[in-house]
Design a protein around this motif. Structure first.
Motif, PDB file in Angstrom:
ATOM      1  N   ILE A 100      73.341 111.035   4.692  1.00 33.70           N
ATOM      2  CA  ILE A 100      74.528 110.687   5.488  1.00 33.70           C
ATOM      3  C   ILE A 100      75.563 109.993   4.601  1.00 33.70           C
ATOM      4  O   ILE A 100      76.742 110.346   4.597  1.00 33.70           O
ATOM      5  CB  ILE A 100      74.130 109.802   6.693  1.00 33.70           C
ATOM      6  N   CYS A 101      75.102 109.028   3.798  1.00 34.02           N
ATOM      7  CA  CYS A 101      76.042 108.283   2.954  1.00 34.02           C
ATOM      8  C   CYS A 101      76.572 109.126   1.795  1.00 34.02           C
ATOM      9  O   CYS A 101      77.702 108.922   1.339  1.00 34.02           O
ATOM     10  CB  CYS A 101      75.388 107.010   2.441  1.00 34.02           C
ATOM     11  N   ALA A 102      75.751 110.087   1.332  1.00 32.02           N
ATOM     12  CA  ALA A 102      76.205 110.961   0.244  1.00 32.02           C
ATOM     13  C   ALA A 102      77.456 111.735   0.654  1.00 32.02           C
ATOM     14  O   ALA A 102      78.340 111.990  -0.163  1.00 32.02           O
ATOM     15  CB  ALA A 102      75.091 111.917  -0.159  1.00 32.02           C
ATOM     16  N   SER A 103      77.562 112.081   1.935  1.00 31.05           N
ATOM     17  CA  SER A 103      78.747 112.808   2.420  1.00 31.05           C
ATOM     18  C   SER A 103      80.022 111.986   2.254  1.00 31.05           C
ATOM     19  O   SER A 103      81.118 112.529   2.250  1.00 31.05           O
ATOM     20  CB  SER A 103      78.614 113.156   3.902  1.00 31.05           C
ATOM     21  N   LEU A 104      79.860 110.662   2.157  1.00 34.15           N
ATOM     22  CA  LEU A 104      81.048 109.818   1.980  1.00 34.15           C
ATOM     23  C   LEU A 104      81.062 109.165   0.585  1.00 34.15           C
ATOM     24  O   LEU A 104      81.679 108.129   0.366  1.00 34.15           O
ATOM     25  CB  LEU A 104      81.096 108.741   3.073  1.00 34.15           C
ATOM     26  N   CYS A 116      77.775 103.184   1.680  1.00 35.86           N
ATOM     27  CA  CYS A 116      78.925 103.771   0.993  1.00 35.86           C
ATOM     28  C   CYS A 116      80.132 102.864   1.208  1.00 35.86           C
ATOM     29  O   CYS A 116      80.100 101.971   2.049  1.00 35.86           O
ATOM     30  CB  CYS A 116      79.205 105.184   1.491  1.00 35.86           C
ATOM     31  N   SER A 117      81.164 103.095   0.428  1.00 36.74           N
ATOM     32  CA  SER A 117      82.392 102.319   0.570  1.00 36.74           C
ATOM     33  C   SER A 117      83.439 103.174   1.259  1.00 36.74           C
ATOM     34  O   SER A 117      83.375 104.399   1.207  1.00 36.74           O
ATOM     35  CB  SER A 117      82.928 101.904  -0.797  1.00 36.74           C
ATOM     36  N   PHE A 118      84.409 102.513   1.882  1.00 39.88           N
ATOM     37  CA  PHE A 118      85.472 103.256   2.547  1.00 39.88           C
ATOM     38  C   PHE A 118      86.783 102.511   2.399  1.00 39.88           C
ATOM     39  O   PHE A 118      86.874 101.325   2.683  1.00 39.88           O
ATOM     40  CB  PHE A 118      85.131 103.442   4.031  1.00 39.88           C
ATOM     41  N   ASN A 119      87.806 103.240   1.949  1.00 38.74           N
ATOM     42  CA  ASN A 119      89.153 102.683   1.895  1.00 38.74           C
ATOM     43  C   ASN A 119      89.982 103.324   2.989  1.00 38.74           C
ATOM     44  O   ASN A 119      90.077 104.540   3.049  1.00 38.74           O
ATOM     45  CB  ASN A 119      89.802 102.974   0.538  1.00 38.74           C
ATOM     46  N   GLY A 120      90.567 102.520   3.843  1.00 40.23           N
ATOM     47  CA  GLY A 120      91.346 103.045   4.957  1.00 40.23           C
ATOM     48  C   GLY A 120      91.250 102.079   6.112  1.00 40.23           C
ATOM     49  O   GLY A 120      90.821 100.942   5.946  1.00 40.23           O
ATOM     50  N   SER A 121      91.633 102.552   7.308  1.00 38.63           N
ATOM     51  CA  SER A 121      91.590 101.653   8.458  1.00 38.63           C
ATOM     52  C   SER A 121      90.180 101.615   9.030  1.00 38.63           C
ATOM     53  O   SER A 121      89.354 102.495   8.769  1.00 38.63           O
ATOM     54  CB  SER A 121      92.560 102.149   9.526  1.00 38.63           C
TER      55      SER A 121
END
Ligand SMILES: [Mn+2]
Length: 338
Positions: A291-295, A306-311
């Motif tokens: 699941i995290c590999a997709s992001l 995983c990390s996420f940049n955005g809202s």
């Protein structure tokens, strides 16, 4: 849109077995041992045990971590005199990807001589890698190194290694625990460790701020896909209100996993720079690492991130999309609308 910090290494990673890893440690000296950012019991237990063990052999060691080391680990971290010097050999412990060094990543990219890890998702960023993906905790790898080298175990090094074993296994509860994990723990008991006190410090002690933060995090709970997915959010505002820091968020990821029927527990934590750290905990047949590999992230079968940049809204939307796809693949014929 998601923005990933891409740090490219062109080095070839040599896979070492336990003998080769020990030979490397014997041949080298003046070690800098690196822990991952927002340090946990496993990366700290690994680093301090190794530093103490190698120091006992007359070698020089120092430890670095991008973030502050919580005081609850004082019982082993304070036993090592962490003095700076001109190091020559860089060892990373329990670090699956160079970006997990956090604020130290840019400084050490392409410079890691040896990585000792247990994450199957390890990105081979180091020149050499000793990887045991069967190990429940990286401290199992460290224990093996102690025995093969051999390095001297005592109450402090055994306590450090035990801390990694117990924290990475949720106090020996998770599916990653093997007979070997218990055999190592049993052996560590023979060094007079205070396992009950370590358990109390690691699992049964929280600040009032943390308790209040947990209340707010629980208030944010959302359920999706026939209650198979639970999502929790921890924002900077919540941290500010309760006087908590990122370190106090340790264990929040596990909360959602404890709810009956939930196969995917998601926690989204806002970082100081406004980006998000997404942690995923799963039960079979879902796979957190996939699941995290997709992001762009990774980890273990049951625990990944995983990390996420955005809202925040986009972070929720993206991770839920992936979880939905994973549920649909695993439960063919069922449609998960919300
Ligand atoms: Mn670990």
């Amino acid at each position: 849109m998601k923005k990933t910090v891409k740090i490219v290494t062109d080095s070839v990673c040599e896979m070492l077995d336990i003998k080769q890893a020990c030979r490397f440690l014997k041949e080298r000296d003046d070690f800098l041992i690196l822990c991952h950012a927002t340090p946990d019991g496993d990366t700290l237990g690994s680093a301090y045990a190794l530093a103490l063990g190698l120091s006992a052999m007359g070698k020089r060691c120092m430890i670095k971590c991008a973030d502050e080391i919580p005081a609850k680990y004082d019982y082993f971290t304070k036993e090592f005199a962490n003095n700076e010097f001109d190091y020559k050999t860089i060892v990373a412990v329990d670090i699956a990807d160079i970006v997990l060094l956090g604020g130290l990543a840019e400084e050490f990219v392409g410079k890691i001589d040896l990585c000792i890890d247990h994450h199957i998702s390890n990105t081979r960023y180091a020149d050499r890698l000793y990887l045991d993906s069967e190990a429940a905790a990286n401290c199992e790898c460290i224990y093996d190194i102690f025995r093969h080298y051999p390095l001297p175990l005592d109450k402090v090094t055994a306590s450090a290694i035990y801390t990694g074993l117990s924290t990475d296994t949720g106090s020996f509860k998770y599916a990653n625990v093997t007979a070997k994990t218990h055999r190592i723990a049993a052996d560590l008991y023979s060094y007079d460790i205070d396992a009950a006190e370590i358990g109390r410090l690691m699992f049964d002690t929280k600040s009032r701020g943390r308790l209040e933060l947990e209340r707010m995090v629980l208030d944010s709970a959302e359920f999706h896909f026939n209650n198979k997915c639970m999502l929790l959010v921890a924002t900077n505002e919540m941290k500010n209100k309760t006087g908590c820091s990122d370190i106090d968020l340790e264990g929040v990821a596990v909360i959602s996993r404890s709810v009956e029927g939930v196969l995917a527990g998601i926690s989204i934590k806002e970082k100081q720079d406004g980006s998000f750290k997404i942690s995923v905990r799963t039960y079979p047949p879902l796979c957190a690492s996939d699941i995290c590999a997709s992001l762009g992230g990774g980890g273990h079968q049951n625990a990944a991130g995983c990390s996420f940049n955005g809202s925040l809204e986009d972070a929720k939307k993206e991770i839920l999309k992936v979880v939905k796809k994973s549920l649909e693949e695993n439960y063919a014929g069922t449609s998960f609308s919300k």
